[in-house]
Design an enzyme around this catalytic site. Structure first.
Site, PDB file in Angstrom:
ATOM      1  N   ASN A 198      11.698  27.116  50.797  1.00 43.58           N
ATOM      2  CA  ASN A 198      12.150  25.817  51.301  1.00 43.58           C
ATOM      3  C   ASN A 198      12.414  24.952  50.077  1.00 43.58           C
ATOM      4  O   ASN A 198      11.475  24.466  49.446  1.00 43.58           O
ATOM      5  CB  ASN A 198      11.056  25.207  52.195  1.00 43.58           C
ATOM      6  CG  ASN A 198      11.383  23.785  52.605  1.00 43.58           C
ATOM      7  OD1 ASN A 198      12.503  23.316  52.412  1.00 43.58           O
ATOM      8  ND2 ASN A 198      10.397  23.092  53.160  1.00 43.58           N
ATOM      9  N   LYS A 232      13.703  22.075  49.873  1.00 34.70           N
ATOM     10  CA  LYS A 232      13.593  20.628  50.110  1.00 34.70           C
ATOM     11  C   LYS A 232      14.800  19.905  49.482  1.00 34.70           C
ATOM     12  O   LYS A 232      15.893  20.450  49.493  1.00 34.70           O
ATOM     13  CB  LYS A 232      12.255  20.107  49.594  1.00 34.70           C
ATOM     14  CG  LYS A 232      11.092  20.979  50.100  1.00 34.70           C
ATOM     15  CD  LYS A 232       9.770  20.332  49.983  1.00 34.70           C
ATOM     16  CE  LYS A 232       8.698  21.296  50.529  1.00 34.70           C
ATOM     17  NZ  LYS A 232       7.380  20.712  50.623  1.00 34.70           N
ATOM     18  N   HIS A 237       9.745  20.585  60.197  1.00 30.87           N
ATOM     19  CA  HIS A 237       8.890  20.532  59.001  1.00 30.87           C
ATOM     20  C   HIS A 237       8.103  19.211  59.015  1.00 30.87           C
ATOM     21  O   HIS A 237       8.610  18.186  59.463  1.00 30.87           O
ATOM     22  CB  HIS A 237       9.758  20.627  57.741  1.00 30.87           C
ATOM     23  CG  HIS A 237       8.935  20.813  56.506  1.00 30.87           C
ATOM     24  ND1 HIS A 237       8.304  19.760  55.885  1.00 30.87           N
ATOM     25  CD2 HIS A 237       8.597  21.921  55.813  1.00 30.87           C
ATOM     26  CE1 HIS A 237       7.615  20.225  54.844  1.00 30.87           C
ATOM     27  NE2 HIS A 237       7.780  21.528  54.781  1.00 30.87           N
ATOM     28  N   GLU A 296       7.530  17.116  56.816  1.00 29.60           N
ATOM     29  CA  GLU A 296       8.212  16.003  56.149  1.00 29.60           C
ATOM     30  C   GLU A 296       9.275  15.389  57.058  1.00 29.60           C
ATOM     31  O   GLU A 296       9.506  14.183  57.028  1.00 29.60           O
ATOM     32  CB  GLU A 296       8.823  16.498  54.820  1.00 29.60           C
ATOM     33  CG  GLU A 296       7.738  16.740  53.774  1.00 29.60           C
ATOM     34  CD  GLU A 296       8.057  17.830  52.768  1.00 29.60           C
ATOM     35  OE1 GLU A 296       9.225  18.227  52.625  1.00 29.60           O
ATOM     36  OE2 GLU A 296       7.100  18.304  52.105  1.00 29.60           O
ATOM     37  N   GLU A 328       1.752  25.469  58.573  1.00 29.67           N
ATOM     38  CA  GLU A 328       1.644  24.764  57.300  1.00 29.67           C
ATOM     39  C   GLU A 328       0.686  23.585  57.426  1.00 29.67           C
ATOM     40  O   GLU A 328       1.085  22.499  57.864  1.00 29.67           O
ATOM     41  CB  GLU A 328       3.017  24.229  56.875  1.00 29.67           C
ATOM     42  CG  GLU A 328       4.059  25.306  56.672  1.00 29.67           C
ATOM     43  CD  GLU A 328       5.183  24.807  55.764  1.00 29.67           C
ATOM     44  OE1 GLU A 328       5.400  25.461  54.741  1.00 29.67           O
ATOM     45  OE2 GLU A 328       5.794  23.785  56.068  1.00 29.67           O
TER      46      GLU A 328
HETATM   47  P1  PGA Z   1       4.728  23.895  49.010  1.00 27.72           P
HETATM   48  O1  PGA Z   1       5.640  23.509  50.265  1.00 27.72           O
HETATM   49  O2  PGA Z   1       4.799  25.408  48.876  1.00 27.72           O
HETATM   50  O3  PGA Z   1       5.356  23.195  47.837  1.00 27.72           O
HETATM   51  O4  PGA Z   1       3.349  23.442  49.297  1.00 27.72           O
HETATM   52  C1  PGA Z   1       5.636  24.279  51.430  1.00 27.72           C
HETATM   53  C2  PGA Z   1       6.556  23.682  52.449  1.00 27.72           C
HETATM   54  O5  PGA Z   1       6.602  22.444  52.547  1.00 27.72           O
HETATM   55  O6  PGA Z   1       7.244  24.412  53.176  1.00 27.72           O
END
Ligand code: PGA
Length: 247
Positions: A9, A11, A94, A96, A166
């Site tokens: 991901n 982002k 997600h 976020e 997650e």
């Molecule tokens: P991270 O993010 O591996 O940087 O903790 C995981 C995600 O948000 O999918």
């Protein structure tokens, strides 16, 4: 046997020209046909990512999409646009997106239906906050998120869904869940799927762990019975992603 799936991901990272460099660097490192490898990239990077990975084992995913076919939704990306561009997977819900963009379990459910309508495989995210874990409601919370996300789907669609567990306290913090914590919730998610869609769907659905996964933590997490791979943020932008895929 469920085929393992490791998805990056990205982002909101990497311009198209930076994406091209990174993909070139990662292609040889993630070359493993025993694992499904997905790069979920920013929308503007999709055309170049699809082009650069077309003769490889890598599939391209989006990080979000809207739940309407088209129309007056300024700034949104339609499922048909992703499909036409060569996208195979789409991350939905997600944390976020939920935290900063008001995504709810209901909109995730609408998006999951739309993804299937267009032949895209959804990667549905769920997970608890640290406070919820301390309150002892992790399993109930995550199962509620999953039940709503899967409402109205056929058992066959559910079997073809990917779920990413997650824990929010583990995302981008460097604090990875223990293998026991991750397995406990992933096994509860599978039991929840069993209760709503039956044995076949529960045995087929792939459940990932996500949250600060690295090449060091991936082997023991991915060895757990109900963990079928990972959704990886920070480490998916580095050569370490190759170690995670091969774990
Ligand atoms: P991270 O993010 O591996 O940087 O903790 C995981 C995600 O948000 O999918």
């Amino acid at each position: 046997m469920r085929k393992r799936i490791v998805a990056g991901n990205w982002k909101m990272n990497k311009t198209p020209s930076e994406a091209a460099l990174l993909i070139g660097e990662l292609i040889p490192l993630v070359n493993n046909d025993n694992v499904e490898v997905v790069f979920c990239v920013p929308a503007i990077d999709i055309p170049c990512a699809v082009e650069l990975t077309k003769d490889t084992n890598i599939k391209i995913g989006a990080e979000n999409m809207y739940f309407e076919d088209k129309g007056a939704f300024t700034g949104e990306i339609a499922p048909g646009m992703l499909k036409d561009a060569g996208v195979k997977y789409v991350i939905l819900g997600h944390s976020e997106r939920r935290q900063y963009f008001a995504e709810t379990d209901e909109t995730v459910n609408l998006k999951v239906h739309k993804a299937f309508e267009y032949g895209l495989t959804p990667i549905i995210c769920c997970g608890e906050t640290l406070k919820q874990r301390e309150q002892g409601i992790t399993i109930e919370w995550v199962c509620m998120q999953i039940k709503i996300a899967l409402l109205g789907l056929t058992p066959e669609q559910i079997a073809n869904t990917v779920i990413a567990y997650e824990p929010i306290w583990a995302i981008g913090t460097g604090v990875v869940a223990t293998k026991e914590q991750a397995q406990e919730v992933c096994s509860a998610i599978r039991a929840c799927v069993r209760s709503i869609a039956g044995d076949e769907a529960a045995d087929a659905i792939r459940i990932q762990y996500g949250g600060s996964v690295t090449g060091d933590s991936a082997p023991e997490l991915f060895a757990m019975e109900d963990i079928d791979g990972g959704l990886v943020g920070g480490a998916s932008l580095k050569p370490d992603f190759g170690r995670i895929v091969n774990a």
